[in-house]
Design a protein around this motif. Structure first.
Motif, mmCIF file in Angstrom:
data_model
loop_
_atom_site.group_PDB
_atom_site.id
_atom_site.type_symbol
_atom_site.label_atom_id
_atom_site.label_comp_id
_atom_site.label_asym_id
_atom_site.label_seq_id
_atom_site.Cartn_x
_atom_site.Cartn_y
_atom_site.Cartn_z
ATOM 1 N N ARG A 1 8.897 0.554 -1.238
ATOM 2 C CA ARG A 1 8.550 0.322 0.265
ATOM 3 C C ARG A 1 7.901 1.462 0.195
ATOM 4 N NH1 ARG A 1 14.948 -0.703 -0.732
ATOM 5 N NH2 ARG A 1 15.631 1.502 -0.855
ATOM 6 N N ARG B 1 4.673 0.911 -0.256
ATOM 7 C CA ARG B 1 4.382 -0.665 1.043
ATOM 8 C C ARG B 1 3.787 -1.453 -0.275
ATOM 9 N NH1 ARG B 1 1.586 1.285 6.351
ATOM 10 N NH2 ARG B 1 3.237 3.209 7.336
ATOM 11 N N GLU C 1 -0.807 3.474 0.996
ATOM 12 C CA GLU C 1 -0.331 4.354 1.277
ATOM 13 C C GLU C 1 -2.228 5.591 2.142
ATOM 14 O OE1 GLU C 1 -1.791 5.597 -2.916
ATOM 15 O OE2 GLU C 1 -0.329 4.356 -2.000
#
Length: 218
Positions: A204, A207, A2
């Motif tokens: 998700r 990531r 992120e």
């Protein structure tokens, strides 16, 4: 990975299992040693907690618009004291309920026009919206049965099943309108299955999915 702190909210009808799944989220963050603040609405601040007591007290008698304004008053203080400072410092925030609850309970459940909630949302939050809302969903009869099993029901939990049907419908409608933000999870399943789904959603968002699936390379 992120690039900025993420604002995550956990929401759903009463009896959807938020307390259990909050612990799943706590464990997920702890395992990765990621900085995070857990908070709740209404509440999260000294003022917010006092307003929470009033709003949940079965003895409280208040009009719909006053109730909604009190929710947003607690929310604004929550944003100023907890949410915005944490995000500015690069700390992720997980909130047990946020504005979706107002749309669902005061809007769907009690009938306040959506446009009126949207005005307050824009005024109190500006452009801030959650990056992810995990919406726990259970059938109405499950929600009602779990609420009935509570020893002391608060002011909202004392509403009838028709009220909760409208609340659930409002949540699901909002999720359908913005699928990119919401992750609707059926929480009336085995706890391990629900946990797996929540972890997948978090993977998700941050990531992590691909890296966690791949074996380590020398």
């Amino acid at each position: 990975m992120e690039t900025r702190a993420q604002f995550i909210t956990l929401d759903g009808i009463d009896g959807s299992g938020k307390t259990t799944q909050l612990n799943v989220i706590r464990e997920w963050f702890a395992a990765r040693k990621m900085p995070v603040v857990f908070t709740r609405e209404p509440g999260g601040t000294p003022l917010g907690e006092k307003l929470r007591e009033l709003l949940l007290d079965p003895q409280t008698r208040v009009s719909l618009r006053t109730e909604t304004l009190l929710m947003f008053a607690a929310r604004r203080q929550h944003l100023e004291d907890v949410v915005l400072p944490a995000l500015a410092q690069g700390i992720h925030v997980v909130s047990d309920r946020f504005t979706d609850a107002t749309f669902a309970y005061q809007g769907g459940g009690r009938g306040l026009p959506t446009a009126e909630v949207e005005v307050l949302e824009d005024w109190v939050q500006g452009s801030l919206r959650p990056d992810l809302t995990i919406l726990l969903d259970v059938p109405l009869e499950v929600s009602v049965a779990r609420i009935e099993g509570s020893r002391d029901k608060d002011r909202f939990e004392r509403e009838d099943s028709a009220f909760f049907a409208r609340v659930r419908a409002a949540y699901l409608q909002r999720a359908a309108q913005s699928p990119q933000r919401y992750a609707v999870i059926n929480s009336h399943r085995d706890k391990a299955e629900v946990k797996q789904d929540i972890e997948a959603v978090l993977n998700r968002l941050f990531r992590f999915a691909e890296t966690e699936k791949q074996p380590a390379h020398e």
